[in-house]
Design a protein around this motif. Sequence first.
Motif, PDB file in Angstrom:
ATOM      1  N   GLN A 107       0.840  -1.197   0.000  1.00  0.00           N
ATOM      2  CA  GLN A 107       0.000   0.000   0.000  1.00  0.00           C
ATOM      3  C   GLN A 107       0.877   1.251   0.000  1.00  0.00           C
ATOM      4  O   GLN A 107       2.022   1.222   0.437  1.00  0.00           O
ATOM      5  N   ASP A 108       0.307   2.329  -0.470  1.00  0.00           N
ATOM      6  CA  ASP A 108       1.035   3.589  -0.548  1.00  0.00           C
ATOM      7  C   ASP A 108       1.111   4.228   0.831  1.00  0.00           C
ATOM      8  O   ASP A 108       0.121   4.284   1.555  1.00  0.00           O
ATOM      9  N   VAL A 109       2.294   4.676   1.213  1.00  0.00           N
ATOM     10  CA  VAL A 109       2.507   5.389   2.471  1.00  0.00           C
ATOM     11  C   VAL A 109       3.338   6.631   2.183  1.00  0.00           C
ATOM     12  O   VAL A 109       3.972   6.738   1.137  1.00  0.00           O
ATOM     13  N   MET A 110       3.324   7.572   3.120  1.00  0.00           N
ATOM     14  CA  MET A 110       4.147   8.773   2.953  1.00  0.00           C
ATOM     15  C   MET A 110       5.606   8.369   2.836  1.00  0.00           C
ATOM     16  O   MET A 110       6.057   7.427   3.498  1.00  0.00           O
ATOM     17  N   ASP A 111       6.359   9.107   2.023  1.00  0.00           N
ATOM     18  CA  ASP A 111       7.772   8.809   1.837  1.00  0.00           C
ATOM     19  C   ASP A 111       8.534   8.881   3.159  1.00  0.00           C
ATOM     20  O   ASP A 111       9.498   8.156   3.366  1.00  0.00           O
ATOM     21  N   PHE A 112       8.078   9.750   4.082  1.00  0.00           N
ATOM     22  CA  PHE A 112       8.730   9.875   5.388  1.00  0.00           C
ATOM     23  C   PHE A 112       8.743   8.541   6.141  1.00  0.00           C
ATOM     24  O   PHE A 112       9.583   8.322   7.001  1.00  0.00           O
ATOM     25  N   MET A 113       7.760   7.672   5.854  1.00  0.00           N
ATOM     26  CA  MET A 113       7.639   6.411   6.588  1.00  0.00           C
ATOM     27  C   MET A 113       8.706   5.391   6.178  1.00  0.00           C
ATOM     28  O   MET A 113       8.940   4.430   6.899  1.00  0.00           O
ATOM     29  N   VAL A 114       9.324   5.609   5.027  1.00  0.00           N
ATOM     30  CA  VAL A 114      10.297   4.627   4.545  1.00  0.00           C
ATOM     31  C   VAL A 114      11.678   5.227   4.260  1.00  0.00           C
ATOM     32  O   VAL A 114      12.659   4.496   4.207  1.00  0.00           O
ATOM     33  N   ALA A 115      11.740   6.522   4.078  1.00  0.00           N
ATOM     34  CA  ALA A 115      12.998   7.154   3.674  1.00  0.00           C
ATOM     35  C   ALA A 115      13.666   7.854   4.847  1.00  0.00           C
ATOM     36  O   ALA A 115      13.009   8.264   5.797  1.00  0.00           O
ATOM     37  N   ASP A 116      14.968   7.985   4.750  1.00  0.00           N
ATOM     38  CA  ASP A 116      15.724   8.724   5.766  1.00  0.00           C
ATOM     39  C   ASP A 116      16.525   9.845   5.115  1.00  0.00           C
ATOM     40  O   ASP A 116      17.595  10.204   5.555  1.00  0.00           O
ATOM     41  N   ASN A 117      15.968  10.415   4.041  1.00  0.00           N
ATOM     42  CA  ASN A 117      16.681  11.422   3.252  1.00  0.00           C
ATOM     43  C   ASN A 117      16.246  12.855   3.518  1.00  0.00           C
ATOM     44  O   ASN A 117      16.583  13.743   2.747  1.00  0.00           O
ATOM     45  N   TYR A 118      15.507  13.095   4.573  1.00  0.00           N
ATOM     46  CA  TYR A 118      14.977  14.438   4.827  1.00  0.00           C
ATOM     47  C   TYR A 118      15.786  15.156   5.899  1.00  0.00           C
ATOM     48  O   TYR A 118      15.244  15.825   6.756  1.00  0.00           O
ATOM     49  N   TYR A 119      17.091  15.055   5.816  1.00  0.00           N
ATOM     50  CA  TYR A 119      18.015  15.686   6.750  1.00  0.00           C
ATOM     51  C   TYR A 119      18.824  16.749   5.994  1.00  0.00           C
ATOM     52  O   TYR A 119      18.671  16.916   4.787  1.00  0.00           O
ATOM     53  N   ILE A 120      19.676  17.462   6.706  1.00  0.00           N
ATOM     54  CA  ILE A 120      20.509  18.487   6.077  1.00  0.00           C
ATOM     55  C   ILE A 120      21.797  17.812   5.582  1.00  0.00           C
ATOM     56  O   ILE A 120      22.636  17.422   6.388  1.00  0.00           O
ATOM     57  N   PRO A 121      21.944  17.658   4.273  1.00  0.00           N
ATOM     58  CA  PRO A 121      23.112  16.942   3.738  1.00  0.00           C
ATOM     59  C   PRO A 121      24.359  17.820   3.694  1.00  0.00           C
ATOM     60  O   PRO A 121      24.286  19.043   3.760  1.00  0.00           O
ATOM     61  N   SER A 122      25.488  17.168   3.537  1.00  0.00           N
ATOM     62  CA  SER A 122      26.754  17.885   3.357  1.00  0.00           C
ATOM     63  C   SER A 122      26.820  18.433   1.923  1.00  0.00           C
ATOM     64  O   SER A 122      26.040  18.041   1.055  1.00  0.00           O
ATOM     65  N   TYR A 123      27.778  19.310   1.691  1.00  0.00           N
ATOM     66  CA  TYR A 123      27.977  19.845   0.348  1.00  0.00           C
ATOM     67  C   TYR A 123      28.282  18.702  -0.626  1.00  0.00           C
ATOM     68  O   TYR A 123      27.749  18.654  -1.735  1.00  0.00           O
TER      69      TYR A 123
END
Length: 194
Positions: A107-123
Motif C-alpha cells: 500500500q502507498d505510504v508517505m515517503d517519510f515512513m520509509v525514507a531517511d533522506n529528509y536531513y541536512i546533507p553535506s555539500y
Amino acid sequence: GRNNNIDGPRQYLKPDWKDIGKEIIKKHIAIFGKDNYYLELQNEGMGIQSVVVECLRQLSKETGVPTVATIDAHYCRREEAEDQRLLLYANLHTTKEDQDRKIANGQDVMDFMVADNYYIPSYKEMRQHFTEAELQTTLDIADKIMYSPLDHNPYLPVFTNSESTKLGLESNDYLKHLCIEGAKAKLTNIDQRQ
C-alpha cells in the motif's frame, strides 16, 4: 510511496507541459522581477523528483531563469529519521506496526515512513544531485538576504487568563501547563506525574 523509477512518473507529463511551465514562469517574473525568480530543484530520492528536476532544468535552459538547489529538511541528521516517524505516527493517529503492515502489503505510504533522506546533507552529498551552478545560486540568494536586527526583544504573547490566575501560574509556566495537559489528552503513554 517511494518510487525511484523515473519512467513511470514521466508518463504523467502533459504533452504541453513545457508551454504551461513557461506561462507560469512568465506570470511569476511579472510579479517578482527577472532577478528575483528562480526554479527550485529538490531531490530526496523519489523518482517523481528526478522527472521534475529534469523538466525544470529544460525550462531553465529555454527561459534563462536560473535553477537553485534546495533541500526538504525535516530533521538535522539522517539518524533522526525514526524520531520524525514517531512524531508522524502520533500526529496521524497511527502506529509503526500499522505503517509496516501497509508497506508489507504494497500500500502507498508517505515517503517519510520509509525514507531517511529528509536531513541536512553535506555539500558533497548535495553535489551528487546538483550542479556547481545550482549550488552557487543557493549561496547567491543567501547573500541577497539583508539581516536587520530588532532594536528590542521580541514581543511574545502573554498566556494568562482567569485559569492561570486561579492556578497561580505566570505566562511561561501556564503555557507549559497547557502543553502538558494537551499532551496528556492526546497521548495515552505520557507520564501522568508531569
